[in-house]
Design a protein around this motif. Structure first.
Motif, PDB file in Angstrom:
ATOM      1  N   GLY A  21       0.796  -1.216   0.000  1.00  0.00           N
ATOM      2  CA  GLY A  21       0.000   0.000   0.000  1.00  0.00           C
ATOM      3  C   GLY A  21       0.826   1.262   0.000  1.00  0.00           C
ATOM      4  N   ASP A  22       2.098   1.145   0.370  1.00  0.00           N
ATOM      5  CA  ASP A  22       2.971   2.315   0.368  1.00  0.00           C
ATOM      6  C   ASP A  22       4.416   1.864   0.194  1.00  0.00           C
ATOM      7  OD1 ASP A  22       3.649   4.964   0.366  1.00  0.00           O
ATOM      8  OD2 ASP A  22       2.767   5.425   2.314  1.00  0.00           O
ATOM      9  N   ARG A  66      -4.198   0.354  -4.052  1.00  0.00           N
ATOM     10  CA  ARG A  66      -3.512   1.638  -3.889  1.00  0.00           C
ATOM     11  C   ARG A  66      -3.874   2.603  -5.012  1.00  0.00           C
ATOM     12  NH1 ARG A  66      -1.605   5.923  -1.212  1.00  0.00           N
ATOM     13  NH2 ARG A  66      -3.394   6.496  -2.473  1.00  0.00           N
ATOM     14  N   PHE A  67      -4.051   2.093  -6.241  1.00  0.00           N
ATOM     15  CA  PHE A  67      -4.329   2.971  -7.366  1.00  0.00           C
ATOM     16  C   PHE A  67      -5.807   3.319  -7.513  1.00  0.00           C
ATOM     17  CE2 PHE A  67      -0.144   1.481  -9.233  1.00  0.00           C
ATOM     18  CZ  PHE A  67       0.479   2.714  -9.035  1.00  0.00           C
ATOM     19  N   ILE A  68      -6.685   2.671  -6.735  1.00  0.00           N
ATOM     20  CA  ILE A  68      -8.076   3.141  -6.694  1.00  0.00           C
ATOM     21  C   ILE A  68      -8.141   4.478  -5.973  1.00  0.00           C
ATOM     22  CG2 ILE A  68     -10.415   2.641  -5.862  1.00  0.00           C
ATOM     23  CD1 ILE A  68      -9.744  -0.334  -6.109  1.00  0.00           C
ATOM     24  N   ALA A  69      -7.349   4.614  -4.922  1.00  0.00           N
ATOM     25  CA  ALA A  69      -7.335   5.858  -4.143  1.00  0.00           C
ATOM     26  C   ALA A  69      -6.382   6.868  -4.782  1.00  0.00           C
ATOM     27  CB  ALA A  69      -6.930   5.571  -2.701  1.00  0.00           C
ATOM     28  N   THR A  70      -6.666   7.209  -6.051  1.00  0.00           N
ATOM     29  CA  THR A  70      -5.883   8.201  -6.781  1.00  0.00           C
ATOM     30  C   THR A  70      -6.817   9.197  -7.452  1.00  0.00           C
ATOM     31  OG1 THR A  70      -5.837   6.818  -8.784  1.00  0.00           O
ATOM     32  CG2 THR A  70      -3.965   6.625  -7.259  1.00  0.00           C
ATOM     33  N   HIS A  93      -2.311   0.506   4.807  1.00  0.00           N
ATOM     34  CA  HIS A  93      -1.162   1.378   4.558  1.00  0.00           C
ATOM     35  C   HIS A  93      -1.496   2.551   3.638  1.00  0.00           C
ATOM     36  CE1 HIS A  93       1.048  -1.908   6.364  1.00  0.00           C
ATOM     37  NE2 HIS A  93       0.612  -2.727   5.427  1.00  0.00           N
ATOM     38  N   ILE A  94      -2.781   2.751   3.332  1.00  0.00           N
ATOM     39  CA  ILE A  94      -3.185   3.806   2.397  1.00  0.00           C
ATOM     40  C   ILE A  94      -3.838   4.930   3.183  1.00  0.00           C
ATOM     41  CG2 ILE A  94      -4.603   4.370   0.381  1.00  0.00           C
ATOM     42  CD1 ILE A  94      -4.403   1.398  -0.392  1.00  0.00           C
TER      43      ILE A  94
END
Length: 347
Positions: A197-198, A218-222, A320-321
């Motif tokens: 996640g990071d 992780r790339f959904i939260a962009t 971790h996001i």
């Protein structure tokens, strides 16, 4: 079978390059793959990761049915956003003849449009490998344990994507180190999928021996992802314990965020559905029913505020996001962390 080493994408001044077998095979600078996600892989997200030096992978049903692009024109649109390499997901599970013909056409169009990286899953990758390798391309295969890795190796793939128990969607059962130890002996580059996640988890994966990582959650939260803000906020708020496995979506366990709807519906498929999924004469038909139903559900939930019928896929990397940010900023932070840990050289 070996795949050619591609020339690297042009550097950005001062950016660290992270040399691994993955980056050398694909001609990229940072060993980060934006994994193909149904329904979240919109063209802008795919392009942003590639533009930053990683590689975005197109999910063809997302590109065409969810985000409304003609397949060829969608690939060309991504090409207007970045000149860097992109990939294509080929889900090759035995299904209808109509789907097989469509997939073969997608592969041909992608090759015609210059795509040279393919990620296969859920079947024998041989026909994809034969077609892609003939023009100098590279095929990686999704695996969750050694026996599936063996099938991929027998099919001639150039690398493995090791989907562990931390992943979103159809997760595996092994932890990242255990799965690496199972499949590294084949001598192919192995990519870690799940739990990253990071930047610290990225560096940990490289230390284990992985040639790179594949990220989904992780790339959904962009900023580039078109998922509804409620979906992104739910990822930020979630802990690893909020990720549960449900059979109610596709008939096999899928990692999703627990919400009121998931809790109300329960996590197990009904007894009749389980029986039909196990029977050799009915399992493919039942999987088809689930596939159509889940496709509609996930497409609807992508762009709607949290309601009472939403399934939001996510992996345990949610722990971790902490922020919604540009995809390029994530790739750059990962590269800097790897450089600081001694995995890089600067141009």
């Amino acid at each position: 079978m070996t795949s050619p080493v591609m020339p690297p994408t042009p550097p950005t001044a001062g950016d660290p390059a992270i040399p691994t077998p993955l980056t050398r095979q694909l001609g990229i600078r940072v060993p980060v793959i934006a994994g193909p996600m149904y329904p979240c892989s919109n063209p802008e997200l795919v392009a942003a990761v590639s533009a930053a030096g990683g590689i975005g992978v197109v999910q063809p049903v997302s590109l065409t049915w969810v985000h409304g692009h003609d397949f060829r024109e969608g690939l060309r649109f991504i090409g207007t956003l970045t000149p860097n390499p992109i990939g294509l997901n080929a889900l090759i599970e035995k299904s209808s003849e109509r789907y097989r013909q469509r997939l073969e056409r997608w592969v041909e169009i992608a090759l015609e449009e210059g795509v040279r990286f393919f990620v296969t899953s859920l079947g024998n990758p041989r026909w994809v490998v034969d077609r892609v390798a003939a023009v100098g391309g590279t095929v990686y295969h999704d695996v969750t344990e050694r026996k599936w890795a063996q099938k991929g190796v027998d099919g001639g793939v150039h690398g493995l994507i090791a989907v562990n128990r931390e992943a979103g969607g159809h997760a595996g059962t092994r932890d990242p180190r255990q799965l690496y130890d199972e499949v590294a002996g084949f001598g192919l580059p192995v990519v870690c999928a799940g739990g990253v996640g990071d930047a610290p988890q990225f560096v940990d994966a490289l230390r284990i021996g992985y040639a790179g990582v594949q990220l989904g959650t992780r790339f959904i939260a962009t900023t580039e992802c078109r998922a509804h803000p409620d979906y992104k906020t739910a990822i930020l708020r979630a802990s690893a314990d909020d990720v549960v496995l449900t059979e109610r979506l596709t008939g096999v366990p899928v990692a999703v965020l627990r919400n009121a709807y998931v809790t109300r519906m329960g996590l197990r498929a009904g007894p009749l559905a389980r029986a039909l999924l196990r029977h050799p004469r009915t399992k493919h038909w039942m999987r088809g029913v689930y596939a159509v139903r889940s496709a509609w559900r996930l497409k609807r939930s992508l762009t709607q505020a949290e309601g009472d019928r939403d399934y939001w896929q996510a992996g345990r990397s949610v722990a971790h996001i902490a922020s919604i940010e540009p995809a390029g900023a994530i790739v750059a932070r990962f590269a800097r962390a790897a450089a600081d840990a001694g995995f890089a050289h600067r141009t």
